[in-house]
Design a protein around this motif. Structure first.
Motif, PDB file in Angstrom:
ATOM      1  N   CYS A 287     -24.707  61.979  40.537  1.00 26.31           N
ATOM      2  CA  CYS A 287     -24.219  62.857  39.764  1.00 26.31           C
ATOM      3  C   CYS A 287     -22.583  63.119  39.963  1.00 26.31           C
ATOM      4  N   GLY A 288     -22.218  62.019  40.070  1.00 26.46           N
ATOM      5  CA  GLY A 288     -20.385  61.984  40.240  1.00 26.46           C
ATOM      6  C   GLY A 288     -20.162  60.748  40.711  1.00 26.46           C
ATOM      7  N   ALA A 289     -18.903  60.640  40.992  1.00 31.33           N
ATOM      8  CA  ALA A 289     -18.274  59.206  41.288  1.00 31.33           C
ATOM      9  C   ALA A 289     -18.843  58.690  42.671  1.00 31.33           C
ATOM     10  N   PHE A 290     -18.974  59.481  43.839  1.00 32.39           N
ATOM     11  CA  PHE A 290     -19.369  58.707  45.099  1.00 32.39           C
ATOM     12  C   PHE A 290     -20.919  58.575  44.950  1.00 32.39           C
TER      13      PHE A 290
ATOM     14  N   TRP B  22     -23.382  54.090  45.456  1.00 32.10           N
ATOM     15  CA  TRP B  22     -24.564  53.420  45.878  1.00 32.10           C
ATOM     16  C   TRP B  22     -24.997  52.421  45.047  1.00 32.10           C
ATOM     17  N   LEU B  23     -25.043  53.012  43.541  1.00 31.67           N
ATOM     18  CA  LEU B  23     -25.403  52.121  42.473  1.00 31.67           C
ATOM     19  C   LEU B  23     -24.596  50.824  42.512  1.00 31.67           C
ATOM     20  N   ALA B  24     -23.283  50.856  42.331  1.00 31.71           N
ATOM     21  CA  ALA B  24     -22.398  49.678  42.158  1.00 31.71           C
ATOM     22  C   ALA B  24     -22.907  48.629  43.447  1.00 31.71           C
ATOM     23  N   ILE B  25     -23.091  49.114  44.567  1.00 29.85           N
ATOM     24  CA  ILE B  25     -23.441  48.361  45.841  1.00 29.85           C
ATOM     25  C   ILE B  25     -24.886  47.857  45.716  1.00 29.85           C
ATOM     26  N   ALA B  26     -25.859  48.541  45.362  1.00 36.46           N
ATOM     27  CA  ALA B  26     -27.159  48.303  45.095  1.00 36.46           C
ATOM     28  C   ALA B  26     -27.007  47.100  44.151  1.00 36.46           C
ATOM     29  N   GLU B  27     -26.494  47.274  42.833  1.00 37.30           N
ATOM     30  CA  GLU B  27     -26.405  46.269  42.076  1.00 37.30           C
ATOM     31  C   GLU B  27     -25.807  44.787  42.334  1.00 37.30           C
TER      32      GLU B  27
ATOM     33  N   ASN C  28     -23.416  65.739  49.336  1.00 39.84           N
ATOM     34  CA  ASN C  28     -22.343  66.488  48.590  1.00 39.84           C
ATOM     35  C   ASN C  28     -21.668  65.810  47.899  1.00 39.84           C
ATOM     36  N   GLU C  29     -21.660  65.923  46.652  1.00 39.76           N
ATOM     37  CA  GLU C  29     -20.911  65.049  45.648  1.00 39.76           C
ATOM     38  C   GLU C  29     -19.202  65.471  45.530  1.00 39.76           C
ATOM     39  N   THR C  30     -18.403  64.709  46.503  1.00 38.32           N
ATOM     40  CA  THR C  30     -16.966  65.228  46.628  1.00 38.32           C
ATOM     41  C   THR C  30     -16.120  65.098  45.410  1.00 38.32           C
ATOM     42  N   SER C  31     -16.623  64.482  44.321  1.00 35.26           N
ATOM     43  CA  SER C  31     -15.808  64.270  43.032  1.00 35.26           C
ATOM     44  C   SER C  31     -15.948  65.531  42.277  1.00 35.26           C
ATOM     45  N   THR C  32     -17.071  66.278  42.289  1.00 39.35           N
ATOM     46  CA  THR C  32     -17.346  67.462  41.641  1.00 39.35           C
ATOM     47  C   THR C  32     -17.742  68.677  42.456  1.00 39.35           C
TER      48      THR C  32
ATOM     49  N   ASP D 294     -25.890  59.815  51.969  1.00 40.65           N
ATOM     50  CA  ASP D 294     -24.644  59.836  52.299  1.00 40.65           C
ATOM     51  C   ASP D 294     -24.337  61.329  52.508  1.00 40.65           C
ATOM     52  N   ALA D 295     -23.906  61.545  53.790  1.00 43.44           N
ATOM     53  CA  ALA D 295     -23.360  62.887  53.942  1.00 43.44           C
ATOM     54  C   ALA D 295     -21.878  62.952  54.343  1.00 43.44           C
ATOM     55  N   VAL D 296     -21.027  61.862  53.663  1.00 50.20           N
ATOM     56  CA  VAL D 296     -19.839  61.918  54.292  1.00 50.20           C
ATOM     57  C   VAL D 296     -18.920  63.079  53.904  1.00 50.20           C
TER      58      VAL D 296
END
Ligand code: PLP
Length: 360
Positions: free
Chosen positions: A86-89, A93-98, A139-143, A168-170
């Motif tokens: 739902c945003g950049a962070f 996960w997607l980029a890493i999993a791929e 918590n999506e920090t970008s949005t 991710d609870a960063v």
């Protein structure tokens, strides 16, 4: 409050750190194989478990949070993962999993929206695939959107008993409730430079029995974030590798402050109050980009009504205040206020009064 304690720094991480916490990092060096270090661990780990609300296990890695995004996937996903974004962070996960070469399914909602639990449930109906794990960014920090982690976790638990929930609870840990055991989470991670209000450098994470069993079955878990090694060493009050020992002193003091002095309930409430104050003070000046029901208690992404985000940021800088710029595809249109960690209501109020003038 003296001037040095008065925060003018409101970016959504790294957040302002209290001088006494910084001071803890100047202790003379000790060995991480020494009795003193083990004593430090014996104080830290029970408070860390309270922070995550878990009776299972909590670990510390000398790494930023991204390391553990990779580590969580490496330890628990042999085949297929469902990534929610739902945003950049959450897209990280997607980029890493791929990159790791596992099979990836993607559930995405537009930036600014929260993940809908009913939509998540549709990914399990018909059971086309078995998911080893689902990733959720609390918590999506970008949005500035907080997802309903409890409801999302409930969907996964109801639909599939053995799909792990990786969280991710960063930018939510220590700012909003994260009830690891009660919500049935399996891996939950947060770096220290956000709600925990320490300098960047450590990542704190909790791992369930289920996740550890999944790691045991996985032949390759990587080296640096091998959960079985973390479990072995932490059980002996030790550390897998040479950790950032100065951070451990700061963590010891800060966890005591969070868990035993302020208490988690009061800290969560203070963050909610900061969120409400931000919206109220900026009425007519800037709109929250997030829907009200999912407004993050730790970071607000704001759309200024009368000036560009860039002008607002520059004028606030000229007044001695640092706010966060927009992130990724929202860089031009939004600015962000980090109201997390040890920022106090009076500090925030003073900044918002200046911001009202500047952005009017
Ligand atoms: N996830 C979220 C929600 C974040 O806000 C951030 C950083 O801002 C990260 C992951 C990446 O964390 P780190 O910079 O500690 O690797």
């Amino acid at each position: 409050m003296n001037d040095e304690d008065f925060c003018r720094y409101f970016i959504p991480g790294p957040t302002w750190v209290r001088p006494e916490i910084l001071q803890e990092m100047t202790h003379p060096m000790i060995s991480h194989r020494s009795g003193e270090f083990r004593e430090l661990m014996r104080r830290i780990i029970p408070n860390l478990k309270t922070l995550f609300q878990t009776k299972q296990r909590a670990f510390i890695a000398t790494s930023s949070g991204t390391g553990l995004l990779e580590g969580a996937l490496l330890n628990t996903v042999p085949r297929r993962v469902l990534v929610t974004t739902c945003g950049a962070f959450s897209e990280r996960w997607l980029a890493i999993a791929e990159q790791l070469g596992v099979e990836v399914d993607h559930l995405s909602v537009p930036w600014g929206q929260a993940i809908d639990p009913d939509l998540l449930a549709t990914r399990f109906t018909g059971r086309r695939y078995h998911y080893d794990a689902v990733t959720i960014t609390h918590n999506e920090t970008s949005t500035g959107v907080i997802n309903d982690l409890k409801a999302l976790a409930e969907v996964v638990r109801n639909e599939s008993r053995d799909t792990l929930i990786l969280v991710d609870a960063v930018s939510s840990l220590a700012s909003a409730p994260v009830l690891f055991d009660e919500w049935g989470l399996d891996v939950c991670l947060a770096s220290t430079q956000k709600g925990v209000a320490m300098p960047p450098g450590l990542t704190l994470f909790a791992v369930s029995d289920r996740a550890l069993q999944a790691a045991e079955k996985k032949p390759y878990r990587g080296t640096y974030f091998d959960f079985l090694e973390y479990d072995k060493q932490t059980s002996n009050d030790g550390s897998v590798f040479t950790p950032s020992i100065p951070h451990y002193y700061a963590l010891d003091r800060q966890l005591d402050a969070i868990v035993n002095q302020e208490t988690l309930e009061k800290r969560w409430e203070r963050h909610s109050q900061m969120q409400r104050m931000t919206v109220k003070k900026l009425e007519g000046i800037a709109d929250l980009a997030a829907p009200a029901a999912h407004a993050s208690p730790s970071v607000s992404a704001l759309l200024p009504k009368h000036k560009s985000a860039e002008a607002v940021l520059a004028e606030m800088r000229a007044r001695g205040y640092t706010l966060g710029s927009g992130y990724g595809q929202w860089k031009q249109d939004t600015f962000r206020i980090g109201h997390m960690g040890d920022i106090t209501l009076p500090s925030l109020e003073a900044m918002l009064d200046v911001l009202r003038e500047v952005a009017a």
